[in-house]
Write an enzyme that holds these catalytic residues in place. Structure first.
Site, short mmCIF file in Angstrom:
data_model
loop_
_atom_site.label_atom_id
_atom_site.label_comp_id
_atom_site.label_asym_id
_atom_site.label_seq_id
_atom_site.Cartn_x
_atom_site.Cartn_y
_atom_site.Cartn_z
N GLU A 264 12.57 -30.49 -5.71
CA GLU A 264 13.49 -31.33 -4.66
C GLU A 264 11.99 -31.97 -4.01
O GLU A 264 12.43 -32.95 -3.14
CB GLU A 264 14.00 -30.20 -3.64
CG GLU A 264 13.09 -29.51 -2.39
CD GLU A 264 12.34 -28.22 -3.27
OE1 GLU A 264 12.43 -28.10 -4.48
OE2 GLU A 264 11.54 -27.90 -2.46
N HIS B 100 8.36 -26.99 -7.13
CA HIS B 100 9.35 -27.22 -6.23
C HIS B 100 9.96 -28.76 -6.69
O HIS B 100 9.47 -29.84 -6.38
CB HIS B 100 9.03 -27.55 -4.84
CG HIS B 100 8.86 -26.56 -4.05
ND1 HIS B 100 9.80 -25.91 -2.91
CD2 HIS B 100 7.69 -25.28 -4.12
CE1 HIS B 100 9.35 -24.87 -2.54
NE2 HIS B 100 8.11 -24.44 -3.26
N CYS C 251 10.22 -21.23 -7.13
CA CYS C 251 9.25 -20.61 -6.13
C CYS C 251 9.76 -19.10 -5.70
O CYS C 251 9.93 -18.19 -6.44
CB CYS C 251 9.03 -21.48 -5.28
SG CYS C 251 7.39 -21.55 -4.81
N1 GLN Z 1 4.42 -17.41 -1.76
C1 GLN Z 1 5.73 -17.47 -1.42
C2 GLN Z 1 6.43 -16.09 -1.86
O1 GLN Z 1 5.66 -15.16 -2.17
C3 GLN Z 1 6.48 -18.42 -2.48
C4 GLN Z 1 6.17 -19.72 -1.92
C5 GLN Z 1 6.93 -20.80 -2.14
O2 GLN Z 1 8.21 -20.75 -2.32
N2 GLN Z 1 6.79 -22.11 -2.27
O3 GLN Z 1 7.55 -15.87 -1.60
#
Ligand code: GLN
Length: 170
Positions: free
Chosen positions: A146, A144, A50
């Site tokens: 985890e 994610h 992410c």
């Molecule tokens: N939207 C977040 C970003 O731009 C990432 C979101 C996340 O890590 N769940 O960093």
């Protein structure tokens, strides 16, 4: 991992989810950007998820102009490309390196991989977009892992990291 000395003490690194703009800023405030760049250049394996994936990308769309893109993963990502927090969702995705059982992927304000270049092996897609890539010792995930009890992607990362570092994952 908050200091250059702590970075020195690890063989591989998980870059987790969070907020990529804040993480960029903190990497600079804690004098970690340059040491981390050097470790990445030296081939340190990473699992990035992410916001971590955003940091590892070659190109960040809809980011802050000053946010870090380490340029390790050959992907172009759009921040929040799946929509806002309330548009977060879960989906079963097939991960090519994991065998038949699908992986329950939890997307939280996830980045959208708009393009994966030839160096990034797409190992899972959702609709027409990649959501997981493997590139040498690196794994990058839009979701994610985890958030579920399924540890297969973490195990895959450890196996690939160990192979890259030529040590045993056992
Ligand atoms: N939207 C977040 C970003 O731009 C990432 C979101 C996340 O890590 N769940 O960093």
């Amino acid at each position: 991992m908050r200091t250059p000395a702590e970075l020195d003490s690890v063989d591989a690194l998980v870059l987790p989810g969070g907020e990529s703009t804040t993480m960029s800023r903190l990497l600079q405030v804690f004098d970690l950007e340059m040491p981390l760049r050097q470790r990445l250049a030296a081939g340190m394996p990473t699992l990035s998820t992410c916001a971590g994936l955003i940091l590892m990308s070659r190109e960040v769309l809809d980011g802050r102009p000053d946010q870090i893109a380490f340029g390790i993963l050959d992907v172009s990502v759009r921040r929040n490309g799946y929509g806002r927090q309330i548009e977060s969702f879960e989906a079963d995705v097939a991960v090519s390196l994991l065998g038949a059982a699908p992986f329950r992927a939890v997307f939280i304000r996830a980045p959208l991989i708009e393009h994966a270049g030839p160096d990034a092996q797409v190992i899972a897609s959702y609709g027409s977009n990649p959501v997981a890539v493997a590139q040498g010792p690196h794994l990058g995930l839009c979701f994610h892992p985890e958030m579920t009890d399924d540890s297969r992607l973490h195990r895959l990362f450890l196996e690939r990291a160990a192979a890259a570092l030529e040590v045993s994952a056992a």
